[in-house]
Write a protein that holds these residues in place. Structure first.
Motif, short mmCIF file in Angstrom:
data_model
loop_
_atom_site.label_atom_id
_atom_site.label_comp_id
_atom_site.label_asym_id
_atom_site.label_seq_id
_atom_site.Cartn_x
_atom_site.Cartn_y
_atom_site.Cartn_z
N VAL A 2 -2.19 -12.70 2.56
CA VAL A 2 -1.52 -11.46 2.94
C VAL A 2 -0.01 -11.68 2.88
O VAL A 2 0.52 -12.59 3.51
CB VAL A 2 -1.92 -11.00 4.35
N THR A 39 0.62 -6.13 2.99
CA THR A 39 0.44 -5.57 4.33
C THR A 39 0.20 -4.07 4.25
O THR A 39 -0.50 -3.51 5.09
CB THR A 39 1.66 -5.87 5.22
N LEU A 42 -3.58 -3.63 3.59
CA LEU A 42 -4.48 -4.25 4.55
C LEU A 42 -5.28 -3.24 5.37
O LEU A 42 -6.48 -3.42 5.58
CB LEU A 42 -3.68 -5.17 5.48
N LEU A 52 -7.82 -14.71 6.74
CA LEU A 52 -6.54 -14.25 6.18
C LEU A 52 -5.51 -15.35 6.33
O LEU A 52 -5.34 -15.90 7.42
CB LEU A 52 -6.02 -13.02 6.93
#
Length: 126
Positions: A2, A39, A42, A52
């Protein structure tokens, strides 16, 4: 993997990290598979993930990360100390002259993560 969508070149750095993770071996010597997720993406992600890895800067999106890991019951890992401070990392690793691994026990419990007794004995619990 991420990465923060609001930091220039974060995707490029995350791609390199994902390639390195893809060369590692997991249980039964299976090669790990990595996926890049910003992000921004997500909160809408519907696929299956096991863990993650949060890149530097991702912790500035704590609410999105916490919602995702609670919803999908995911462990988060990072080497970014800001993730630990933001309380969005289950496991934080600091490498240097000495490796230090910290386990956020409250967050681990919140996402339903269980670790072996041996692991919990060798990590710093917070």
């Amino acid at each position: 993997v991420v990465y923060p969508s609001d930091i220039p070149n974060a995707q490029a750095v995350a791609e390199v990290t994902a390639q390195l993770i893809g060369k590692l071996h997991g249980p039964n010597s299976r090669t790990l598979q990595s996926h890049l997720i910003s992000t921004n993406e997500l909160s809408q992600f519907q696929g299956h993930l096991d863990v993650l890895f949060l890149m530097v800067g991702a912790s500035s999106h704590t609410a999105i990360i916490l919602d995702c890991i609670r919803r999908h019951q995911l462990v988060t890992l990072s080497d970014d100390s800001f993730c630990a401070n933001a309380q969005c990392c289950v496991i934080t690793v600091h490498a240097g002259p000495r490796v230090e691994i910290s386990l956020n026990t409250a967050l681990a419990e919140a996402v339903g993560a269980h670790f072996s007794l041996v692991f919990t004995m060798v990590v710093k619990r917070k």
